[in-house]
Design a protein around this motif. Structure first.
Motif, PDB file in Angstrom:
ATOM      1  N   ARG A  54      26.126  20.896  48.996  1.00  0.00           N
ATOM      2  CA  ARG A  54      26.086  21.676  50.236  1.00  0.00           C
ATOM      3  C   ARG A  54      25.057  22.796  50.183  1.00  0.00           C
ATOM      4  O   ARG A  54      24.498  23.201  51.214  1.00  0.00           O
ATOM      5  CB  ARG A  54      27.481  22.262  50.504  1.00  0.00           C
ATOM      6  N   GLN A  55      24.746  23.270  48.979  1.00  0.00           N
ATOM      7  CA  GLN A  55      23.809  24.372  48.809  1.00  0.00           C
ATOM      8  C   GLN A  55      22.349  23.952  48.986  1.00  0.00           C
ATOM      9  O   GLN A  55      21.483  24.818  49.181  1.00  0.00           O
ATOM     10  CB  GLN A  55      24.003  25.008  47.432  1.00  0.00           C
ATOM     11  N   VAL A  56      22.071  22.638  48.936  1.00  0.00           N
ATOM     12  CA  VAL A  56      20.666  22.212  48.979  1.00  0.00           C
ATOM     13  C   VAL A  56      20.262  21.563  50.301  1.00  0.00           C
ATOM     14  O   VAL A  56      19.084  21.271  50.507  1.00  0.00           O
ATOM     15  CB  VAL A  56      20.324  21.254  47.813  1.00  0.00           C
ATOM     16  N   THR A  57      21.215  21.327  51.204  1.00  0.00           N
ATOM     17  CA  THR A  57      20.878  20.695  52.482  1.00  0.00           C
ATOM     18  C   THR A  57      21.870  21.104  53.557  1.00  0.00           C
ATOM     19  O   THR A  57      23.039  21.395  53.261  1.00  0.00           O
ATOM     20  CB  THR A  57      20.857  19.160  52.353  1.00  0.00           C
ATOM     21  N   ASP A  58      21.395  21.098  54.797  1.00  0.00           N
ATOM     22  CA  ASP A  58      22.256  21.435  55.935  1.00  0.00           C
ATOM     23  C   ASP A  58      22.694  20.212  56.727  1.00  0.00           C
ATOM     24  O   ASP A  58      23.453  20.349  57.690  1.00  0.00           O
ATOM     25  CB  ASP A  58      21.514  22.389  56.887  1.00  0.00           C
ATOM     26  N   VAL A  59      22.228  19.012  56.367  1.00  0.00           N
ATOM     27  CA  VAL A  59      22.617  17.821  57.126  1.00  0.00           C
ATOM     28  C   VAL A  59      24.086  17.499  56.862  1.00  0.00           C
ATOM     29  O   VAL A  59      24.647  17.908  55.836  1.00  0.00           O
ATOM     30  CB  VAL A  59      21.744  16.588  56.780  1.00  0.00           C
ATOM     31  N   PRO A  60      24.741  16.778  57.769  1.00  0.00           N
ATOM     32  CA  PRO A  60      26.140  16.401  57.529  1.00  0.00           C
ATOM     33  C   PRO A  60      26.302  15.630  56.228  1.00  0.00           C
ATOM     34  O   PRO A  60      25.507  14.739  55.911  1.00  0.00           O
ATOM     35  CB  PRO A  60      26.474  15.523  58.744  1.00  0.00           C
ATOM     36  N   LEU A  61      27.353  15.980  55.486  1.00  0.00           N
ATOM     37  CA  LEU A  61      27.662  15.320  54.216  1.00  0.00           C
ATOM     38  C   LEU A  61      28.936  14.499  54.380  1.00  0.00           C
ATOM     39  O   LEU A  61      29.972  15.018  54.789  1.00  0.00           O
ATOM     40  CB  LEU A  61      27.863  16.347  53.099  1.00  0.00           C
ATOM     41  N   ILE A  62      28.833  13.218  54.043  1.00  0.00           N
ATOM     42  CA  ILE A  62      29.969  12.304  54.115  1.00  0.00           C
ATOM     43  C   ILE A  62      30.339  11.917  52.688  1.00  0.00           C
ATOM     44  O   ILE A  62      29.523  11.354  51.962  1.00  0.00           O
ATOM     45  CB  ILE A  62      29.615  11.042  54.922  1.00  0.00           C
TER      46      ILE A  62
END
Length: 304
Positions: A156-164
């Motif tokens: 979560r710290q390296v990207t803002d795109v949705p994580l599934i």
């Protein structure tokens, strides 16, 4: 006059025109000859690894009653080929592109998520936490709640795109893993990957897949997945993507009633190449028959 049926769903900040997408590993660019990619909710290519991998020993697939066991392994041409060939091929379509990532350590998940999660053509990441943690004890990341939470927190710290987070069903309590992924910052959960299984050829006395064990998929696993979706929906408000055993629109609706906001279709596409778009139409037909105007009116509406 035919009433409009709203099939749009949200996965975090990502909007899908309908809730149907392929399961990673059961979809390839050659399928455009059989179906219109622009009519499904999203595209998910096969999981990508950092380095090229040959996959498991053959035979890699065998039939079972009501399903199949596959032991393909994460056969991959590596991240460089994915960036130069796969992404441009799929990003040409008008639906979101979700990258499925498989890695050997949390550090590697972060490294790949940093690259893909900040790529202009990637709309979301599906983290295949069902793969083994080779820097830990060899168990799948998703078998340990604390490891799952740490993995999601760091990615979560390296990207803002949705994580599934793609959960494994091979656990005692999928609810605990779901809550850990939620706490770590996941935007959605895929429930679930294949079930670890084994088949033996009684004539040769040898396992029917080269890797001895593999993942069971197909109609036989659907009741288990429906149960896990329902259980997961009771402990988190995250969107759930149901996966496992969907062969038609009725199967998809069953998962949606249990609590899934979207679904993935895998094995069915090997049998019927148009399965993805068939399921989209069959969900729409169900909504027409039952006068359902919005797909969310069905999500989690099972009457227990």
């Amino acid at each position: 006059m035919i009433a409009q049926r709203n099939m749009e769903v949200s996965i975090g900040s990502l909007s899908l025109q309908n809730p149907v997408m392929p399961a990673s590993g059961a979809f390839g660019p050659e399928m455009h000859e059989a179906l219109d990619f622009n009519k499904i909710g999203a595209i998910i290519p096969k999981s990508i690894t950092k380095h090229p991998q040959p996959g498991n020993d053959t035979p890699r697939v065998c039939e079972t009653h009501g399903g199949m066991i596959n032991s393909i392994g994460i056969q991959s041409k590596g991240l460089d080929v994915y960036l130069s060939k796969i992404i441009p091929e799929f990003s040409a379509y008008d639906v979101p592109l979700i990258s499925s990532i498989s890695a050997e350590s949390i550090d590697e998940f972060c490294e790949m998520s940093d690259v893909l999660g900040n790529h202009p053509d990637i709309d979301a990441l599906e983290l295949n936490i069902s793969c083994p943690n080779l820097k830990g004890d060899g168990l799948a990341f998703g078998m340990d709640a604390e490891v799952t939470r740490e993995l999601l927190t760091r990615v979560r710290q390296v990207t803002d795109v949705p994580l599934i987070a793609k959960l494994t069903p091979n656990v005692t309590s999928i609810q605990e893993i779901a809550k850990a992924a939620d706490a770590g910052g996941a935007d959605a959960l895929t429930v679930a990957n294949t079930i670890l299984a084994m088949a033996i050829d009684t004539e040769t006395k040898k396992p029917m897949v080269g890797n001895v064990m593999g993942g069971l998929s197909g109609p036989a696993v659907k009741p288990i997945m429906v149960r896990m979706i329902y259980q997961t929906s009771q402990v988190t408000d995250l969107p759930i993507i149901g996966c496992g055993g969907i062969m038609n629109g009725t199967d998809a609706i069953e998962m949606i009633l249990a609590g899934a906001s979207a679904v993935q279709v895998g094995t069915a596409s090997f049998i019927t190449p148009t399965a993805l778009t068939d399921v989209v139409q069959e969900i729409r037909d169900y909504m027409e028959r039952h006068d359902v105007k919005n797909i969310y009116d069905l999500v989690g509406s099972v009457e227990c």
